[in-house]
Scaffold this motif. Structure first.
Motif, PDB file in Angstrom:
ATOM      1  N   UNK A   1      -4.510 -42.824 -28.122  1.00 43.04           N
ATOM      2  CA  UNK A   1      -4.473 -43.775 -27.003  1.00 43.04           C
ATOM      3  C   UNK A   1      -5.655 -43.545 -26.066  1.00 43.04           C
ATOM      4  N   UNK A   2      -6.180 -44.594 -25.564  1.00 43.16           N
ATOM      5  CA  UNK A   2      -7.332 -44.514 -24.679  1.00 43.16           C
ATOM      6  C   UNK A   2      -6.894 -44.429 -23.229  1.00 43.16           C
ATOM      7  N   UNK A   3      -7.766 -43.832 -22.561  1.00 37.79           N
ATOM      8  CA  UNK A   3      -7.503 -43.810 -21.114  1.00 37.79           C
ATOM      9  C   UNK A   3      -7.941 -45.127 -20.541  1.00 37.79           C
ATOM     10  N   UNK A   4      -7.164 -45.585 -19.677  1.00 37.94           N
ATOM     11  CA  UNK A   4      -7.571 -46.861 -19.074  1.00 37.94           C
ATOM     12  C   UNK A   4      -8.868 -46.681 -18.289  1.00 37.94           C
ATOM     13  N   UNK A   5      -9.609 -47.712 -18.339  1.00 35.80           N
ATOM     14  CA  UNK A   5     -10.865 -47.704 -17.645  1.00 35.80           C
ATOM     15  C   UNK A   5     -10.576 -48.108 -16.180  1.00 35.80           C
ATOM     16  N   UNK A   6     -11.276 -47.468 -15.374  1.00 31.45           N
ATOM     17  CA  UNK A   6     -11.156 -47.816 -13.977  1.00 31.45           C
ATOM     18  C   UNK A   6     -10.723 -46.623 -13.121  1.00 31.45           C
TER      19      UNK A   6
END
Length: 189
Positions: A181-186
């Motif tokens: 899972x990716x870390x959300x951007x921002x």
């Protein structure tokens, strides 16, 4: 008497030997056939069977048909002619004992020698041609074998190329893999 070609035309092959007939020899020696045969009979010990023989009826008929004998020649042919081998012709010069006979005998011996040389040279050429034909046949067989090998190689090559294309196609297809899972951007709140 340097006319070798006309003399060669009067040399026949009978019983597997090259011979000249009494009538032709008499003409060349400038005597009658009867005089030539009489001289031979007087010196019969000089003419054994390997020097001279009389043609059979069948051989005479074959000879007549070979040379397309004319009526003028057959009228004078009461008996089967005598055939003289090269040695018999040579012996005739000793029996006839004239300057013409000696010169004629020399010319005849040259004609026999020329025929032997011609036959030997054509035999050599024929053997060389046979050898060349055999080599050509081997080359043709080798060429056919090479063409078949190339066709077999082409078929094998096509199969191998098909295998390579399939491998490349398999590699170019992307298999989806599970990604972490990716870390959300921002910014974090």
């Amino acid at each position: 008497m340097n006319e070798v070609v006309p003399i060669q035309n009067k040399i026949y092959e009978i019983r597997g030997q090259r011979v000249m007939l009494d009538r032709d020899l008499a003409e060349l020696y400038g005597v009658t056939t009867g005089a030539l045969n009489q001289a031979v009979k007087r010196n019969s010990e000089r003419f054994p069977t390997d020097f001279m023989f009389r043609l059979t009826d069948t051989e005479t008929e074959n000879w007549k048909s070979q040379i397309v004998i004319t009526n003028s020649i057959t009228k004078g042919l009461r008996r089967n002619p005598y055939a003289f081998t090269e040695q018999g012709v040579s012996m005739l010069s000793a029996v006839l004992k004239s300057p013409t006979a000696v010169q004629t005998s020399i010319a005849i011996m040259r004609a026999f020698a020329a025929m032997r040389n011609y036959i030997a040279s054509t035999t050599t050429v024929t053997a060389e041609l046979s050898e060349l034909r055999a080599k050509l046949a081997l080359l043709e067989r080798a060429d056919t074998d090479n063409a078949e090998a190339i066709n077999d190689l082409s078929e094998d090559m096509r199969r191998e190329l098909d295998g390579i294309y399939e491998a490349i196609a398999a590699l170019s297809v992307r298999i989806p893999r599970a990604q972490p899972p990716r870390r959300p951007i921002g910014y974090k709140k």
